[in-house]
Design an enzyme around this catalytic site. Structure first.
Site, PDB file in Angstrom:
ATOM      1  N   SER A 643      90.805  65.533  89.255  1.00 52.43           N
ATOM      2  CA  SER A 643      90.775  64.085  89.422  1.00 52.43           C
ATOM      3  C   SER A 643      89.354  63.613  89.675  1.00 52.43           C
ATOM      4  CB  SER A 643      91.695  63.657  90.567  1.00 52.43           C
ATOM      5  OG  SER A 643      91.322  64.302  91.752  1.00 52.43           O
ATOM      6  N   MET A 646      82.161  66.863  90.889  1.00 52.17           N
ATOM      7  CA  MET A 646      80.788  66.475  91.218  1.00 52.17           C
ATOM      8  C   MET A 646      79.971  67.725  91.519  1.00 52.17           C
ATOM      9  SD  MET A 646      78.430  65.936  93.953  1.00 52.17           S
ATOM     10  CE  MET A 646      79.488  66.272  95.302  1.00 52.17           C
ATOM     11  N   GLU A 678      91.631  63.886  84.778  1.00 53.01           N
ATOM     12  CA  GLU A 678      92.253  62.581  84.977  1.00 53.01           C
ATOM     13  C   GLU A 678      91.574  61.568  84.084  1.00 53.01           C
ATOM     14  OE1 GLU A 678      92.554  59.655  88.740  1.00 53.01           O
ATOM     15  OE2 GLU A 678      93.317  61.683  89.054  1.00 53.01           O
TER      16      GLU A 678
END
EC number: 2.3.1.48
Length: 1998
Positions: A643, A646, A678
């Site tokens: 989802s 980083m 996502e």
């Protein structure tokens, strides 16, 4: 002598009181004593004594409150902290004390340049004699407080400037404020228009002040004052209202002024941009964004601010002031004032000005607050101090205005808001003008101070300010520098170093570990942190701090050196930790806040509980340093595996991002599903993922040299979802459309180039699957695409057929790909990929697998065993797989432990393979994936993913390893079975439905032969169930594939989960795998055609329907040689045909239900003409149908074969699907038990149907059309083959089943409510689903439908008859036959005109197995056959017109509904198949209360519902489509349907939910009384109802009923008429309606099982078996229903059969009917009740079934009330509801029949028995449809939108419109009313469609609640169904919906027995539609002998 208190002690006590009060505590004796003793060491006794004395002499005040004593200081009583008491003392004497003078004296005396602190002022004043004399009397605190107050006032008035803790006289304020303001403004250069302002037009001024509404004649003070007008909007204001100073006013008038609304930044001139950060110049009132200022500002400046345009140029002190201002801004400005950032000059001249000019109150309402207020004391003081000169003046002036005008400005801001845009501008504008004018004036007035020249002026201004300051404290340059240095040092300590960031990124820099990182974006850290330029983060716990000092202190204490979680991966110095957001919440929140600094779009910061965070670290001696992370949802319905992702900037471009992406896919593979990030992706994310996908696919293709490779296989190997693979291949230009196929083009140069680059630049970090130590939280997400699951199944199926199929598969793959392409690119790709994969699988997998098979490893080489054992075996294995994950080794069967163990292992492996296939969501991929995928995937990708998984699977590994490590690990990763189920829900679960059978002891006992026979039987059941389930489950599956698969498999598995016979699961799996391996073609002949068809269907679907059909033919040809008996061949053929439609549809499955497509299995639609009587064939057809789901197999209708075909269809839709479907086909053919599992498998198949239906929805429409053309060709052969196959199967099964019959009957009927009863239900519902499939996809495959329907019908008829006979002969078969009959029925209806021959054939065939079947079954079958024939002849003919209309609707209703139906049928068949299930269902009924076999599914969860209730299963599955977990409606839109489906089927869904809560009570009650009653109505009450001894009878009855219900259950029977065919096209319900002939046929035979009521109408039959005990309850209503139905059956057989099918009467049989047709549709209705099928379907059966059941339910609920919803009654309710569901289908059909009038009238016949109900139902039906909002809505839309209602009602709607193309729903209603008035059909329809039953069911948000409620509700709904039809309208109404939701428990508990409730619902009924008559409903309930309330309440609730 009075003793006086010691004044010293008194003072101490007063101080203690003050101290205590300061701590916000009550000064009690205890606290005072403690305080005094702690500070002065006085003992408690003395303190108390002195306290008392002080109170007496009045120095201390004693307050008593509520018996507690408090002490106060009279001089300083609590809240009045003013100099009251003190005033009495020192200040009182000096009432004349002038604090202003005192303060001035103090400042002058102290003469501190930087300002004086409060303490120093206080010390100074106390040292003054006059002051001490005046204030000496009072306590020090009094003086201190007064002083503070005085200083505060002075600051507020601008006399003093506050700079932090320092106060200083505002020299500017000393002069007249106006003067000073003027001075500051006047020192500024004159204002002039800017170049861009000169040409702009000026708006017509509005001569009214926007603030005071006065004119220029009078302002607020009634004085004349000229207005200032906005140049843009014309709004005007008095300068005084705008708080403009005269100077500013003058300046503003000279300019082009803008009001705060219109204000634009004079620098960037962007009006819409960032209005909140706009500053207004105090000189010209222009607006400037803080970032547009020169220099840019990060904070709102305090005090006066002058823009760069007006600001005099700075000379000498320019730099100093600039820096000072910066420091000031940074340090002094309040954090909260972002707007007015103080500019250095602004401070100097503005500070005072802004106050003067009323800066705060000026016109800038919004801005001013900031800017003016900003000029308030603290900030201003600070700023000015920094500026030196500005300080004094600025502060005083602005301060003054600040306070007063703040409110005003706010008010003005609101006032000045003519235009949203102008609001800020206007306020700002006002400010500016005032400033300008002011400045001009000021400048003039203070010319002495400021030279005119800008520069000079500025300098002199500063000097003058300095001078002003200097009068009190001379500020030298040195002072300023010193101040600056000290300030900077202080700031550094706090960690603030650089100037504020112009970009206003907060924070702009972070110190993280050894890195100082410049942030990219702002992050929502708490305000006190986010405003800081720099944040300090602990790199281990991620805590954020304000300064390095704090960080260093923290680091000494922080004991963390790695993330707070388990390390799941470690290689070299790289580790990954899995952090649970629910456990380490703070850490995860801090991680999200940190990530947001480098992510543009991130919204999740604090709600981290539902997420898992996978934190990547780089380890060294100091600890694990954070590199990056990705998060994923724990239970993501969309199967998103990431989802948020980083990587910290310092680690970027080092391969870590790719590592995390790769890792996320590794986890997905371990979970046994394909994953996808996502959506939508950010730009960076899209780039990263596209690069990753490209490299992974190219590398995968490089390692996979197979000539054929499918997208599904690629998905399996990579874990990337087929959609992403497709888009990537498309992007790489490796996807091409050639000759009706999508082909994956191997661009060798591209691949080689990529690999060469890779070899040159090796990846710095790579994921090593060997280093992963991780077990999936959830084995398999229900989100896994049904397509995937089916693909997996198909992949396995395809493996066995391998070479045979290879060519076909390739062709198919192409076709499949094309079709899938329509579905999605990925689907297409998958198909293409599948071709090679199939080949490879065929060869490598097949070789190894066959060898394994010979080594008794059937699971992996499922194809060999596919024939009969294969599917069953597979189911067993799959089930075992489910168990396997739970108890892979432990549950080996005793009978054939070794064999089964191997099978199990194999099945596990194959399942894993399926899972892998499932992982690759592409439908075609699943087909090709089947075997080839596994080998390839296993070796390449399996190496990574599957290795870990293999480790997980102990036993499975043994055999699976040879087969493919990939698969095994996949299975295990997914929780082995669970995942598998989840993943290859379609494929595995389709196979699973056999599991119930497999699970049944008989099958287990007969490992090979019996396996084969039972497998065939199961297969049939599977088909039935698949058919049924497909419709229901398909929808559920798409979104909840994994869950569906699990629960349904669990259903079956869990049905055996009680594990009646784990062996059977193993056996089934084993057999299925054996089918694949041992019987590559031999066994495949049965399933082969299906499987091949599946493969082909997938490919064909993808490619095109024509191609699909051709390939299907090829498959058939292939299968034909393989097929043993004609019936088997027919089975396969039908399956093939079914599969083809399914195949086209399955692609959508992945996505979920297509909007426009029915959720029924396509084959439902396809086999509208099928009669329930042909149970055997229908069983096979059911399998076919379910497999066929995608492919509307009207021709497949011949029996359950359509289910098999459905499986195949699905397979065709996806190559993987093909394989999966093949397994399904085999499985279905092999075992009806699998159909139980088909509740699960149905889910899978339904998934397939979903895929097929869904995929086909969009994709199949063209391919489906092709399919349609080819299908008819294939279908006849399929039909022929299938019936033969079915015959053989049935005979074999019957041989076995006869042995198992009793067990099976009890088991299946009970355990498998979906077993026999469910089987019947399943057949009928599945038949209906098949028919509905046919109906559903008619648009897409209308021609196909017609031709196919005829063929399918012929075949289906033969098969159906065979199946029905078989079923009659054997209860277990009966169930399966019933199920098949159902599909047949549906198909017959739809195919009636087309397939009357087929019906006859099927009848003949049915007769063949007849001898084996029970007498009851025989009777039922005969009646079904008669009904079918009559219906086919009459009703179906009648329906042909409707069919034509319906077919149009079918195209889009078909897909949606077909898959559902198919699934439901699968469920039913499966349940029917499992003898054990059947019997154990009593004990385990708790788990599978309604459909005991289904109950395992129930245990499983949603799946349980479906499988448990064969018939219920279908609806359950329908719902399952929505949500594999029946209790998880949210899983999918169809989840509602799941509930509905379950409920409808046999109350199983309700039972399922209820079973969860009180399985035993539910089961037992259902089993005994409801079961008895429900036996015949088993379709509805299968699982729990006919769970007990009545099961055998149930089975028979069910068979009869099923036979009868085969045509839509009793109700559907009526519906079954050709209108039903139309219905078929429309929706499962429609299909159900088409079943009426079957239903009607059974009505005569049904009587044998049940009382006359049952004989009359199938509904009664359904009710009758149960009615024996509850017949009074149920029977009276059922008789009405059924009695009317008998007439309708005859009548309706021709007319009603198709559409009306005696919907009202159908309600009674609705259990079976619903399960099969209503089952999917109606169960869907129930589960998707809100708008799908729940209401309609439920409505009718509710009336009949529900009456008996409801009574029982009422008794149970009233008595067993304590039980969680008295499962038994609930089951009854459910069963009834299921019946109703079917009824709804039937009713819907009647609506359609209404369209095709005969049916409607036929339905009207039922009124005698059903009269009130029928009428009510009719009206409600109409109402429901209308209220359901389904009326005008497209069926697909309706289905999708109203899921619950939509499924059935929508389908019905579609059906209804068939005759009349008007809004289906509306038409339904419109038409329905006439016929509906009397016929339950319409009513059921109304309920089903508009039925809030669905809504209520859904509204009772909890599935469990609904489920429980549903049981009662179903019981009531049984009533309600009919009533619900009435209710449906009322349900549609929000008010009623609420009632339904609120009543469910109530009703079930107390209301059920109370008629009051019924009446209540009646009352609400008006809300819905007047058609629903409370009384009618009431009478219905009364007729049922169940409390009307029961029906009404529950229904109304719905």
């Amino acid at each position: 002598m009075v003793k006086l208190a010691n004044p010293l002690y008194t003072q101490w006590i007063l101080e203690a009181i003050k101290k205590v009060k300061k701590q916000k505590q009550r000064p009690s004796e205890e606290r005072i004593c403690n305080a005094v003793s702690s500070s002065h060491g006085l003992d408690r006794k003395t303190v108390l004594e002195q306290l008392e004395l002080s109170v007496k002499d009045g120095t201390i005040l004693k307050v008593s409150n509520k018996g507690l004593n408090s002490y106060k200081d009279p001089d300083n009583p609590g809240r009045i902290a003013l100099p009251k008491p003190r005033n009495h003392g020192k200040l009182d004497n000096k009432q004349s004390v002038d604090w202003n003078k005192l303060l001035k004296r103090a400042f002058e005396g102290l003469a501190e340049s930087g300002g004086s602190t409060l303490k120093s002022i206080e010390r100074f004043l106390k040292s003054q004699k006059d002051v001490s004399a005046a204030c000496g009397g009072t306590a020090a605190s009094g003086f201190h407080q007064q002083l503070r107050l005085a200083i505060k006032r002075a600051v507020g008035h601008g006399r003093l400037l506050k700079d932090g803790p320092l106060y200083r006289l505002n020299t500017k304020a000393a002069n007249a404020e106006g003067k000073e303001g003027c001075e500051s403004l006047s020192c500024l250069p004159p204002v002039s228009l800017l170049p861009h302002e000169k040409d702009k037009p000026v708006a017509e001024p509005i001569p009214i002040c926007s603030f005071c509404l006065g004119t220029k004649e009078q302002n607020r003070e009634k004085k004349p004052e000229d207005l200032i007008s906005c140049a843009d909007c014309g709004n005007s204001g008095h300068p005084s209202c705008l708080k403009f100073s005269p100077e500013l006013t003058v300046r503003v008038r000279a300019l082009r002024w803008q009001c705060i609304e219109c204000k634009t930044c004079s620098s960037c001139r962007d009006q819409g941009k960032n209005a909140d950060n706009m500053l207004f110049c105090d000189s010209c009132d222009r607006g400037f964004h803080m970032e547009c200022c020169d220099p840019p500002l990060t904070r709102m400046p305090k005090g006066m601010w002058i823009c760069q345009i007006c600001r005099p140029r700075k000379k000498g002190r320019k730099l100093l002031q600039k820096k000072a201002a910066q420091i000031k801004r940074r340090y002094a400005n309040p954090i909260g004032r972002p707007k007015n950032r103080l500019k250095k000059q602004s401070t100097v001249s503005k500070g005072p000005f802004s106050k003067v000019r009323t800066g705060p109150g000026r016109g800038r309402k919004r801005k001013i607050t900031v800017s003016s207020q900003s000029a308030s004391s603290s900030e201003e003081g600070y700023l000015e101090r920094i500026d030196g000169l500005d300080f004094c003046r600025d502060s005083s002036a602005p301060l003054k205005f600040n306070k007063k005008t703040k409110g005003l400005i706010d008010g003005l801001t609101k006032f000045f808001t003519p235009s949203p845009d102008g609001r800020k501008a206007r306020g700002e504008a006002v400010d500016y003008s005032e400033l300008r004018i002011r400045k001009k004036g000021n400048r003039k007035s203070s010319t002495s101070h400021w030279p005119t020249d800008n520069q000079d002026g500025w300098e002199s201004k500063q000097e003058s300010e300095e001078r002003l300051f200097g009068s009190q404290e001379i500020m030298t340059e040195r002072d300023m520098e010193l101040f600056r240095d000290i300030q900077e040092q202080a700031l550094q300590k706090v960690g603030v170093t650089g100037p504020p960031d112009p970009q206003v990124r907060c924070p702009s820099v972070i110190e993280f570990g050894k890195y100082e990182i410049h942030t990219w974006y702002s992050s929502p850290y708490p305000q006190e942190y986010s405003r800081l330029p720099k944040l300090y983060l602990c790199e281990f716990c991620l805590k954020y701090m304000k300064s390095r000092t704090i960080l260093q202190q923290h680091m000494k204490k922080c004991g963390w050196f790695h993330p707070p979680a388990n390390e799941i991966y470690r290689k070299n110095n790289i580790s990954v930790f899995e952090v649970d957001g629910n456990v380490s919440t703070i850490y995860c929140q801090n991680l999200c806040l940190l990530a947001k600094l480098f992510l543009d779009h991130k919204t999740l910061y604090y709600d981290v509980e539902p997420f898992l965070f996978y934190v990547l670290t780089q380890n060294d001696v100091k600890g694990c340093h954070l590199v990056g992370y990705f998060s994923k949802e724990k239970h993501c319905q969309q199967k998103y595996n990431v989802s948020c992702i980083m990587i910290l900037p310092q680690y970027q471009r080092k391969g870590y991002g790719r590592f995390l992406i790769d890792f996320s896919y590794l986890l997905s593979k371990r979970e046994g599903q394909a994953g996808s990030p996502e959506k939508p992706l950010s730009d960076l994310g899209r780039l990263s993922y596209m690069a990753y996908w490209k490299s992974v696919i190219l590398e995968c293709l490089y390692h996979q040299n197979d000539k054929q490779i499918s997208i599904k296989k690629l998905s399996k190997l990579t874990g990337v979802c087929p959609q992403d693979i497709t888009s990537t291949l498309h992007h790489l230009r490796m996807l091409d459309f050639r000759s009706d196929q999508f082909v994956i083009i191997r661009r060798e140069k591209l691949i080689q180039d990529h690999m060469a680059k890779l070899q040159l630049n090796l990846r710095p970090v790579d994921v090593d699957p060997e280093c992963l130590r991780w077990t999936p939280v959830i084995v398999s997400n229900s989100v896994v695409s049904e397509e995937e699951d089916e693909e997996a199944d198909d992949g396995e199926k395809e493996e066995p057929q391998g070479q045979e199929r290879e060519l076909e598969t390739r062709e198919r793959v192409g076709k499949s790909v094309s079709r899938e392409n329509k579905d999605q690119d990925s689907s297409s790709l998958i198909e293409s990929e599948k071709k090679p994969e199939v080949k490879e699988l065929a060869s490598s997998s097949r070789l190894s697998k066959q060898a394994l098979v010979r080594d008794s490893l059937p699971a992996n080489s499922q194809p060999p065993r596919r024939g009969r054992c294969g599917r069953k075996n597979r189911k067993t294995q799959e089930r075992f797989g489910d168990k396997d994950s739970k108890m892979l080794v432990g549950e080996t069967l005793s009978t054939s432990q070794e064999q089964y163990g191997e099978c199990e292992e194999k099945s596990a492996a194959s399942r894993e393979r399926y899972t892998e296939v499932g992982e690759q969501p592409a439908a075609p991929q699943a087909q090709a994936d089947g075997n080839p995928d596994i080998p390839k995937g296993r070796f390449s990708e399996s190496a990574d993913l599957w290795r870990g998984q293999l480790k997980k699977s102990p036993e499975t590994l043994k055999c699976r390893l040879p087969e493919g490590n990939d698969r095994l690990p996949c299975c295990y990763t997914d929780g082995d079975r669970a995942v598998f189920r989840g993943f290859s829900e379609s494929s595995e679960e389709e196979e699973e439905p056999e599991s119930p059978r497999s699970n049944s002891p008989p099958v287990l006992t007969k490992p090979t032969l019996k396996r084969k026979k039972p497998i065939l039987h199961r297969r049939r059941r599977v088909r039935k169930r698949k058919h049924h389930n497909s419709s229901v489950v398909t929808e559920t599956i798409s979104e909840t594939t994994e869950v569906l698969d699990e629960p349904f498999e669990d259903s079956d598995s869990e049905r055996p989960m009680p594990r009646l016979e784990p062996t059977f699961e193993i056996e089934e799996e084993e057999e299925e795998e054996d089918e694949n391996e041992l019987f590559p073609r031999g066994y495949f002949h049965c399933l082969s055609s299906q499987d091949i068809l599946r493969c082909q269907a997938s490919s064909k679907r993808t490619a095109s329907k024509d191609e699909e059909e051709e390939e299907e033919e090829s498959d058939d040809a292939d299968d034909t040689p393989v097929l043993k008996p004609v019936s088997l061949l027919r089975k396969c053929d039908v399956n093939s045909a079914s599969l083809e439609p399914d195949t086209s549809t399955p692609m959508k499955k992945k996505k979920g239900w297509p909007k426009g497509k029915s959720r029924k299995p396509i084959h439902w639609k396809k086999r509208p003409g099928r009669k329930p009587g042909f149970k055997l064939n229908q069983d096979i057809i059911a399998v076919s149908t379910q497999e066929c789901i995608v492919e509307p197999i009207v021709p497949i209708k011949p029996g359950r074969k359509p289910r098999t075909q459905e499986s195949e269809e699905l397979v065709e839709v996806k190559e993987g699907l093909v394989e999966e479907r093949k397994e399904e086909m085999h499985t279905e053919a092999d075992e009806e038990a699998e159909e139980e599992e088909d509740a699960a498998s149905s889910d899978i198949r339904a998934m397939s149907p979903l895929d097929s239906s869904n995929s086909p929805d969009a994709d199949p429409k063209e391919p489906e059309a092709e399919e349609e053309e080819e299908k008819p060709l294939d279908d006849p052969r399929q039909s022929e083959e299938e019936p033969q196959e079915l015959e053989e199967q049935e005979q074999e099964e019957e041989d076995e089943v006869t042995a198992e019959a009793n067990q099976n009957e009890d088991h299946d009927a009970d355990d498998e409510d979906d077993g026999h009863l469910d089987s019947l239900k399943t057949k009928e519902p599945e038949g209906q689903p098949a028919r509905e499939d046919g109906t559903e996809e008619p648009g897409t495959q209308e021609s196909f439908l017609d031709a196919s329907i005829q063929d399918s019908r012929e075949n289906a008829k033969d098969k159906d008859e065979t199946e029905a006979d078989s079923e009659e002969e054997q209860p277990s078969h009966e169930a399966s036959v019933g199920s098949e009959t159902m599909p047949g029925s549906e198909e017959d209806h739809e195919e009636d005109s087309n397939t009357k021959e087929e019906l006859i054939e099927l009848k003949e065939e049915e007769e063949i197995p007849h001898s084996e079947l029970d007498l009851e079954t025989v009777q039922a079958v005969q009646s079904l056959t008669q009904e079918e024939s009559s219906e086919h002849e009459g009703a179906y003919q009648d329906c042909e017109e409707t069919l034509a209309a319906c077919q149009t609707l079918q195209s889009y209703t078909h897909t949606d509904e077909d898959p559902q139906m198919s699934m439901v049928e699968d469920c039913h068949a499966s349940e029917h198949n499992s003898p054990i299930s059947s019997i154990p269902s009593h004990p385990s009924q708790s788990v599978r209360s309604v459909s005991s076999p289904s109950m395992p599914a129930l245990e499983s969860g949603y799946t349980q519902i479906s499988p448990e209730q064969g018939s219920l299963s279908a609806p359950s599955m329908q719902n399952m489509e929505t949500s594999p977990m029946m209790d998880v409606p949210s899983v999918s839109d169809h989840s509602q349907q799941v509930v509905d489906s379950g409920f409808s089927d046999l109350g199983s869904i309700e039972s399922t939910t209820e079973n969860y809560e009180n399985p035993s009570s539910y089961d037992s009650t259902m089993g005994s009384s409801i079961c008895g009653n429900n036996s015949s109505q088993s379709s509805c009450s299968y699982g729990g109802l006919s769970s007990s001894s009545s099961l055998t009878q149930n089975s028979c009855v069910v068979t009869q009923q099923m036979a009868s219900m085969g045509n839509s259950c009793s109700m559907l029977q009526q519906n079954s008429v050709q209108p039903a065919t139309n219905c078929n096209i429309k929706s499962p319900q429609t299909c159900v309606v088409e079943r009426p002939p079957s239903n009607q046929q059974p009505p005569p035979p049904p009587p044998p099982p049940p009382p006359p009521q049952q004989p009359q109408p199938q509904p009664q039959q359904q009710a009758a078996p149960q009615p024996p005990p509850p017949q009074p309850q149920q029977q009276p209503p059922p008789p009405p229903q059924q009695q009317p139905q008998p007439p309708p059956p005859p009548q309706q057989q021709p007319p009603l059969s198709q559409c009306s099918m005696n919907n009202s009467f159908t309600a009674a049989p609705m259990i079976m009917e619903i399960p099969e047709s209503g089952g999917t549709g109606n169960i869907s209705i129930y589960e998707r009740i809100p708008g799908d099928f729940g209401a309609g379907s439920y409505s009718q059966p509710s009336a009949t079934f529900s009456l008996a059941k409801l009574q029982q339910l009422t008794n149970t609920i009233m008595d067993p009330h304590a039980m969680p919803y008295s499962h038994s009654p609930a089951v009854t309710s459910y069963a009834t509801s299921v019946s109703l569901s079917n009824t709804g289908l039937a009713q819907l059909a009647p609506s359609h029949p209404l369209a095709g009038t005969p049916q409607a009238q036929a339905t009207m016949t039922p009124p005698p028995n059903l009269a009130p109900t029928t009428m009510n139902l009719t009206s409600p039906l109409l109402q429901c449809n209308m209220s359901a909002t389904n009326i005008g809505i497209p069926h697909t839309q309706r289905l999708q939108g109203q899921m619950p209602v939509k499924g059935h009602i929508s389908i019905r709607s579609k059906s209804a419109p068939l005759p009349s193309a008007t809004a289906h729903q509306q038409q339904l209603y419109g038409r329905s009313p006439p016929a509906v008035a009397m016929q339950a059909g319409p009513r059921a329809l109304a309920v089903q469609r508009g039925m809030n039953m669905g809504v209520n069911l859904m509204p009772t948000p909890a599935y469990n609640v609904n489920s429980m409620n549903m049981n009662t509700l179903n019981a009531m709904n049984s009533y309600r169904m009919t009533q619900p039809m009435m209710n449906s309208s009322y349900h549609s109404n929000p008010a009623y919906m609420n009632q339904t939701a609120q009543y469910p428990m109530q009703m079930q508990m107390g209301m059920m027995g109370s008629q009051a409730y019924t009446q209540q619902p009646m009352q609400p009924n008006p809300h819905g539609n007047m058609m629903y008559t409370g009384p009618s409903h009431h009478s219905y309930m009364n007729a049922a002998g169940v409390p009307k309330q029961s029906l009404n309440g529950p229904y109304m609730r719905r």
